[in-house]
Write an enzyme that holds these catalytic residues in place. Structure first.
Site, PDB file in Angstrom:
ATOM      1  NE  ARG A 139      -0.861  -0.883   4.836  1.00  0.00           N
ATOM      2  CZ  ARG A 139      -1.611  -1.422   5.790  1.00  0.00           C
ATOM      3  NH1 ARG A 139      -2.917  -1.521   5.648  1.00  0.00           N
ATOM      4  NH2 ARG A 139      -1.052  -1.883   6.896  1.00  0.00           N
ATOM      5  CD  GLU A 170      -1.618   2.279   6.176  1.00  0.00           C
ATOM      6  OE1 GLU A 170      -0.543   1.904   6.654  1.00  0.00           O
ATOM      7  OE2 GLU A 170      -2.720   1.785   6.482  1.00  0.00           O
ATOM      8  CB  THR A 206      -7.325   3.767  16.450  1.00  0.00           C
ATOM      9  OG1 THR A 206      -7.285   4.126  17.834  1.00  0.00           O
ATOM     10  CG2 THR A 206      -5.927   3.497  15.950  1.00  0.00           C
ATOM     11  NE  ARG A 242      -9.118  -5.915   5.566  1.00  0.00           N
ATOM     12  CZ  ARG A 242      -8.001  -5.434   6.098  1.00  0.00           C
ATOM     13  NH1 ARG A 242      -7.599  -5.805   7.316  1.00  0.00           N
ATOM     14  NH2 ARG A 242      -7.259  -4.579   5.439  1.00  0.00           N
ATOM     15  N   GLY A 273       0.764  -4.498  14.999  1.00  0.00           N
ATOM     16  CA  GLY A 273       2.012  -3.971  14.431  1.00  0.00           C
ATOM     17  C   GLY A 273       1.873  -3.949  12.924  1.00  0.00           C
ATOM     18  CG  ASP A 274      -1.139  -1.728  11.553  1.00  0.00           C
ATOM     19  OD1 ASP A 274      -0.466  -0.919  12.225  1.00  0.00           O
ATOM     20  OD2 ASP A 274      -2.364  -1.652  11.425  1.00  0.00           O
ATOM     21  CB  SER A 299      -2.246  -9.774  10.722  1.00  0.00           C
ATOM     22  OG  SER A 299      -3.218  -8.867  10.273  1.00  0.00           O
TER      23      SER A 299
END
Ligand code: NAD
Length: 374
Positions: A57, A68, A96, A124, A242-243, A308
């Site tokens: 992304r 994003e 958030t 999802r 953690g993304d 993820s």
């Protein structure tokens, strides 16, 4: 609205699904059925991995968060999601994570659906976590720790209850009111009648005896929520929070002691807990486990991690489900997001149509005296 030769009202071709429409849809379909169909869509889409045009992304960072864009396409459909991540937002009364997305025809570029995706992202993400856990966690897993009990957490609990058989939650959040909210919501929903709960004093206590550990905290920092001393043989870690670059949840030793699975490796190397590891650190993309071309868990003692970060394909899976169910239940609003032109080369003629609406502009913005609602 006045019609003229350039603009025709009533030929609106984009379905608008607001947050309210999606809630209405979930009531019409049933959240359990919706989640099950979402798991089916995710399975089908990840099994069609090679038919999608994929990319990491595009992220715009600030000191407070990230915004994003997440596109993906196959031969017929194109979708994208706009999503943010601002961990301090809840202090000013905003979520958030907030999102919306679009589903469009590849053949023409025409947008068919514009939908809220804040709620749908929670659904999802949870459905994806549960699908992955069904393949990687030990099948007899019944106890899950959830670290971080904010907006996403109930959805994770539901997905793991329905699809993994989780019946006991060990909960910890630095904000104990978040844990109270989670338990209260789940109990009042009556969706998980035999679920039991332990409120824990810290993460170490929460992971004791947990077969699965879900980390879903929000903090723009390299946190070490899970450290190597918290691991136990056979554990599956569903690491969701953690993304983003500079935002992690697992100590690097946790990854070193585990077998790590990811959605789309190029994106996870930038954004996941994986960002801490050298570029040759071995990971497996989940679609390969799903289609049997790569191994998942190999023993009851192995520790597995799903790192993820959220991949655009998951948003496509939920957008096409929203479209299908909205059509079936006749929910949503047809809007003229794109004008229908009698002569598509005469875009300028649209200005004439708008002028005929007797538009006046006041201090609050654009105000139309005789325009009709769509
Ligand atoms: N991987 C994905 O696909 C995906 C999808 C959606 C959200 N997310 C991420 O998941 C995270 C959670 O999202 P949310 O919408 O639930 O956010 P939220 O702000 O509603 O909830 C986060 C919770 O984490 C708690 N927390 C923060 N630091 C903690 C710590 N050290 N220990 C325990 N609890 C802590 C907060 O008190 C809060 O209750 C975010 O980081 C978000 O970016 C990932």
């Amino acid at each position: 609205m006045t019609q003229n030769k350039s603009f025709q009202q009533g030929n609106a071709s984009t379905r608008l699904m607001t947050a309210q429409s999606v809630v209405q849809l979930l009531h019409a379909v049933g959240i359990k059925t919706f989640m099950a169909q979402l798991v089916e869509n995710l399975t089908a889409d990840f099994l069609s991995w090679n038919s999608f045009d994929k990319s990491a992304r595009v992220a715009n960072h600030s000191s407070l968060g990230v915004i994003e864009l997440m596109p993906v396409a196959n031969g017929t459909d194109y979708s994208f999601k706009y999503v943010n991540g601002h961990p301090k937002n809840t202090a000013v009364g905003l979520p958030t994570v907030m999102a919306f997305g679009v589903l469009a025809n590849v053949a023409s570029g025409q947008p068919r659906l514009i939908s809220e995706l804040t709620l749908a992202t929670a659904l999802r993400t949870a459905a994806m976590s549960a699908l992955v856990a069904c393949k990687l966690a030990r099948p007899n897993s019944r106890v899950m720790a959830i670290i971080g009990n904010g907006a996403q957490s109930e959805f994770q609990a539901l997905a793991f209850y329905w699809h993994m058989g989780i019946r006991h939650l060990r909960l910890y959040d630095i904000d104990s009111r978040a844990t109270d909210k989670l338990i209260d919501n789940l109990q009042r929903s009556q969706l998980v009648p035999d679920m039991t709960y332990s409120r824990c004093a810290n993460t170490l206590e929460a992971v004791q005896g947990a077969h699965i550990v879900t980390t879903i905290t929000a903090d723009k920092t390299n946190a070490t929520i899970i450290t190597a001393d918290m691991l136990s043989a056979g554990m599956h870690i569903n690491a969701v929070g953690g993304d983003c670059p500079g935002k992690t949840e697992l100590a690097s030793e946790v990854l070193l002691n585990s077998t790590v699975f990811v959605e789309y490796e190029p994106q996870t190397r930038l954004e996941g807990d994986l960002q801490q590891m050298p570029s040759d650190f071995w990971v497996t993309e989940f679609w390969q486990v799903l289609n049997g071309s790569a191994r998942g868990r190999t023993s009851d003692q192995e520790i597995t991690v799903f790192d993820s970060v959220g991949f655009a394909l998951e948003d496509y899976s939920v957008l096409r489900l929203i479209e299908k169910q909205a059509r079936a239940h006749q929910i949503g609003q047809a809007i003229a997001l794109v004008p229908t032109l009698v002569n598509p080369k005469n875009l300028f003629g649209l200005l004439e149509a708008v002028a005929e609406q007797s538009v006046e502009i006041d201090s609050s913005g654009l105000k139309s005296r005789n325009a009709q609602p769509q």
